[in-house]
Write a protein that holds these residues in place. Structure first.
Motif, mmCIF file in Angstrom:
data_model
loop_
_atom_site.group_PDB
_atom_site.id
_atom_site.type_symbol
_atom_site.label_atom_id
_atom_site.label_comp_id
_atom_site.label_asym_id
_atom_site.label_seq_id
_atom_site.Cartn_x
_atom_site.Cartn_y
_atom_site.Cartn_z
ATOM 1 N N THR A 148 3.931 21.403 -22.033
ATOM 2 C CA THR A 148 5.286 21.218 -22.572
ATOM 3 C C THR A 148 5.434 19.998 -23.487
ATOM 4 N N ILE A 149 4.415 19.153 -23.594
ATOM 5 C CA ILE A 149 4.525 17.922 -24.392
ATOM 6 C C ILE A 149 3.478 17.915 -25.505
ATOM 7 N N THR A 150 3.959 17.694 -26.726
ATOM 8 C CA THR A 150 3.094 17.567 -27.899
ATOM 9 C C THR A 150 3.304 16.184 -28.488
ATOM 10 N N ARG A 151 2.209 15.472 -28.784
ATOM 11 C CA ARG A 151 2.297 14.139 -29.392
ATOM 12 C C ARG A 151 1.913 14.234 -30.865
ATOM 13 N N PHE A 152 2.708 13.542 -31.703
ATOM 14 C CA PHE A 152 2.510 13.520 -33.145
ATOM 15 C C PHE A 152 2.109 12.115 -33.582
ATOM 16 N N TYR A 153 0.978 12.011 -34.265
ATOM 17 C CA TYR A 153 0.498 10.751 -34.840
ATOM 18 C C TYR A 153 0.669 10.891 -36.352
ATOM 19 N N CYS A 154 1.587 10.122 -36.927
ATOM 20 C CA CYS A 154 1.972 10.333 -38.315
ATOM 21 C C CYS A 154 1.481 9.229 -39.243
ATOM 22 N N ASN A 155 1.031 9.658 -40.405
ATOM 23 C CA ASN A 155 0.690 8.753 -41.486
ATOM 24 C C ASN A 155 1.798 8.870 -42.518
ATOM 25 N N ASP A 156 1.944 7.867 -43.373
ATOM 26 C CA ASP A 156 3.022 7.937 -44.354
ATOM 27 C C ASP A 156 2.504 7.598 -45.743
ATOM 28 N N THR A 157 3.283 6.904 -46.543
ATOM 29 C CA THR A 157 2.943 6.663 -47.941
ATOM 30 C C THR A 157 2.109 5.417 -48.177
ATOM 31 N N GLU A 158 1.752 4.687 -47.126
ATOM 32 C CA GLU A 158 0.936 3.493 -47.314
ATOM 33 C C GLU A 158 -0.514 3.887 -47.578
ATOM 34 N N LEU A 159 -1.257 3.002 -48.220
ATOM 35 C CA LEU A 159 -2.636 3.280 -48.600
ATOM 36 C C LEU A 159 -3.590 3.036 -47.433
ATOM 37 N N GLU A 160 -3.482 3.845 -46.411
ATOM 38 C CA GLU A 160 -4.347 3.772 -45.235
ATOM 39 C C GLU A 160 -4.319 5.120 -44.535
ATOM 40 N N ASP A 161 -5.193 5.265 -43.556
ATOM 41 C CA ASP A 161 -5.270 6.550 -42.863
ATOM 42 C C ASP A 161 -5.418 6.361 -41.350
ATOM 43 N N ASP A 162 -4.614 5.460 -40.794
ATOM 44 C CA ASP A 162 -4.736 5.158 -39.364
ATOM 45 C C ASP A 162 -3.836 6.010 -38.462
ATOM 46 N N PHE A 163 -2.927 6.772 -39.023
ATOM 47 C CA PHE A 163 -2.058 7.679 -38.278
ATOM 48 C C PHE A 163 -1.302 6.983 -37.157
ATOM 49 N N ASP A 164 -0.797 5.784 -37.437
ATOM 50 C CA ASP A 164 -0.020 5.063 -36.420
ATOM 51 C C ASP A 164 1.314 4.561 -36.957
ATOM 52 N N ASP A 165 1.768 5.102 -38.092
ATOM 53 C CA ASP A 165 3.032 4.654 -38.676
ATOM 54 C C ASP A 165 4.229 5.147 -37.882
ATOM 55 N N LEU A 166 4.098 6.310 -37.300
ATOM 56 C CA LEU A 166 5.112 6.853 -36.400
ATOM 57 C C LEU A 166 4.387 7.717 -35.383
ATOM 58 N N ILE A 167 4.585 7.404 -34.114
ATOM 59 C CA ILE A 167 4.012 8.216 -33.042
ATOM 60 C C ILE A 167 5.175 8.631 -32.146
ATOM 61 N N PHE A 168 5.308 9.943 -31.933
ATOM 62 C CA PHE A 168 6.391 10.429 -31.080
ATOM 63 C C PHE A 168 5.942 11.663 -30.315
ATOM 64 N N ASP A 169 6.637 11.913 -29.208
ATOM 65 C CA ASP A 169 6.396 13.100 -28.389
ATOM 66 C C ASP A 169 7.546 14.080 -28.564
ATOM 67 N N MET A 170 7.216 15.352 -28.460
ATOM 68 C CA MET A 170 8.209 16.418 -28.396
ATOM 69 C C MET A 170 7.968 17.155 -27.084
ATOM 70 N N GLU A 171 8.977 17.146 -26.211
ATOM 71 C CA GLU A 171 8.835 17.792 -24.910
ATOM 72 C C GLU A 171 9.840 18.926 -24.772
ATOM 73 N N ILE A 172 9.346 20.106 -24.447
ATOM 74 C CA ILE A 172 10.195 21.266 -24.192
ATOM 75 C C ILE A 172 10.638 21.166 -22.736
ATOM 76 N N LEU A 173 11.924 20.941 -22.509
ATOM 77 C CA LEU A 173 12.421 20.750 -21.143
ATOM 78 C C LEU A 173 12.729 22.049 -20.433
ATOM 79 N N ASP A 174 13.069 23.093 -21.182
ATOM 80 C CA ASP A 174 13.303 24.406 -20.550
ATOM 81 C C ASP A 174 12.974 25.539 -21.494
#
Length: 174
Positions: A148-174
């Motif tokens: 039920t839980i998916t984690r997203f590791y996001c990269n953005d417009t900065e000149l790097e590729d560390d995928f830590d600019d935004l990290i969030f979870d999406m949880e399906i509760l029902d």
């Protein structure tokens, strides 16, 4: 962070890789990366989004493209969120939405009748006084934490590729 000259020697923009693959999914350094996450779970579901980490230098958000979506979306207060109109109709929920309590989360109820919602990270660009999707370097790594839980590791417009600019979870509760 690497300097811009070295960046262009070592790294191709993710947007180019997605275009070359003719897909929203491609491989980068041996890992699968996504331009967007396609949410297509039919029916009415309560979904919790939880902020894990964000870059303190910019205001981040989650961008929901709803142009291929038929249904209804409700906020944590039960109030219906009106779907914008237009070819690229989207909703942008910024960090201040989920920084409303000690848990750093927010809840949406999505009643998906048909179609899908594309989800990606976005940011507020002060120099343009506008919201932006992740553009040329934007990409997401996705980890299934549980059924039920998916984690997203996001990269953005900065000149790097560390995928830590935004990290969030999406949880399906029902």
């Amino acid at each position: 962070m690497i300097n811009e000259e070295d960046f262009w020697k070592k790294m191709t923009g993710f947007n180019y890789l997605f275009g070359k693959a003719e897909s929203n999914i491609t491989e980068y350094k041996g890992e699968t990366i996504y331009a967007v996450y396609k949410y297509d779970l039919k029916g009415r579901h309560t979904i919790k989004f939880r902020l894990i980490k964000s870059n303190p230098n910019t205001e981040r958000g989650i961008h929901f493209f709803v142009n291929k979506f038929r249904g209804k979306i409700y906020g944590h207060n039960g109030k219906r969120i009106r779907k914008p109109r237009g070819v690229y109709a989207s909703l942008m929920l910024m960090e201040d939405v989920w920084r409303n309590d000690e848990n750093n989360d927010f809840i949406l109820v999505i009643d998906l009748e048909d179609g899908y919602i594309n989800i990606e990270n976005g940011l507020y660009k002060k120099e343009y006084d506008a919201f932006s999707v992740s553009s040329f370097w934007g990409a997401i790594k996705i980890e299934k934490i549980s059924p039920t839980i998916t984690r997203f590791y996001c990269n953005d417009t900065e000149l790097e590729d560390d995928f830590d600019d935004l990290i969030f979870d999406m949880e399906i509760l029902d």
